[in-house]
Motif scaffolding. Structure first.
Motif, short mmCIF file in Angstrom:
data_model
loop_
_atom_site.label_atom_id
_atom_site.label_comp_id
_atom_site.label_asym_id
_atom_site.label_seq_id
_atom_site.Cartn_x
_atom_site.Cartn_y
_atom_site.Cartn_z
N ARG A 53 72.77 37.47 58.24
CA ARG A 53 71.77 37.74 57.20
C ARG A 53 70.38 37.59 57.80
O ARG A 53 70.02 38.35 58.69
CB ARG A 53 71.98 36.85 55.99
CG ARG A 53 73.31 37.05 55.34
CD ARG A 53 73.55 36.09 54.21
NE ARG A 53 74.95 36.19 53.83
CZ ARG A 53 75.37 36.08 52.61
NH1 ARG A 53 74.54 35.87 51.64
NH2 ARG A 53 76.64 36.17 52.34
N SER A 129 75.46 41.81 58.65
CA SER A 129 74.68 42.17 57.47
C SER A 129 75.58 41.93 56.26
O SER A 129 76.69 42.45 56.22
CB SER A 129 74.26 43.64 57.52
OG SER A 129 73.42 43.86 58.62
N ASN A 131 75.85 41.19 51.82
CA ASN A 131 75.29 41.21 50.47
C ASN A 131 76.26 40.50 49.53
O ASN A 131 77.47 40.71 49.61
CB ASN A 131 75.10 42.65 49.98
CG ASN A 131 74.14 43.41 50.86
OD1 ASN A 131 72.99 43.04 50.98
ND2 ASN A 131 74.62 44.47 51.48
N ASP A 132 75.71 39.70 48.63
CA ASP A 132 76.52 38.97 47.65
C ASP A 132 76.34 39.57 46.26
O ASP A 132 75.24 39.99 45.90
CB ASP A 132 76.08 37.50 47.57
CG ASP A 132 76.34 36.74 48.83
OD1 ASP A 132 77.50 36.55 49.17
OD2 ASP A 132 75.36 36.33 49.48
#
Length: 142
Positions: A53, A129, A131-132
């Motif tokens: 991240r 990379s 994303n949540d």
């Protein structure tokens, strides 16, 4: 490369073919699902470079500390990895994992990783990379 005077190897070794790349991904999935920071960190070179991240890590100690904190806050963590692509000493992976917070909020994280391996099979670079998204407990896949 050596660690404590021992030559470290982590098969399968590059160059990768489909079978060895698939096995490498499966072994990584199993290691991460163990939630054992010490065990997972041993798959990386002592000077491994990470981007996770917005965090940049260098070396096993920072990796182990990061994973310890991760699994203290991401409870009931469960991960699924899939081979995306491979070449000589690199593997690309897509993945998702699920976890909950102490406040009982569930999340699913989606991401991609780019891995580069040293000749002894230890990962020397990992760029992730991720994303949540919030999910309901009943929407879990894992």
């Amino acid at each position: 490369m050596s660690f404590n005077g021992k030559v470290e190897k982590r098969p399968p070794l590059p160059p990768f073919d489909y079978e060895s790349a698939t096995l490498k991904v499966q072994l990584a999935e199993e290691a991460w699902n163990s939630k054992n920071p010490q065990q997972v960190a041993l798959a990386y070179t002592p000077d491994s470079l990470w981007r996770n991240r917005n965090q940049f890590l260098r070396g096993r100690q920072e990796i182990e500390e990061f994973l310890t904190q991760k699994w203290e806050s991401e409870l009931d963590y469960k991960l699924k990895k899939e081979l995306w692509s491979y070449n000589f000493n690199r593997i690309a992976v897509r993945f998702f994992y699920e976890y909950r917070t102490k406040e009982e909020q569930w999340f699913r994280a989606y991401g991609n990783e780019m891995w580069e391996f040293a000749s002894n099979g230890l990962m020397q670079k990992r760029f992730a990379s991720i994303n949540d998204i919030h999910i309901n407990k009943n929407d879990r896949l894992l």
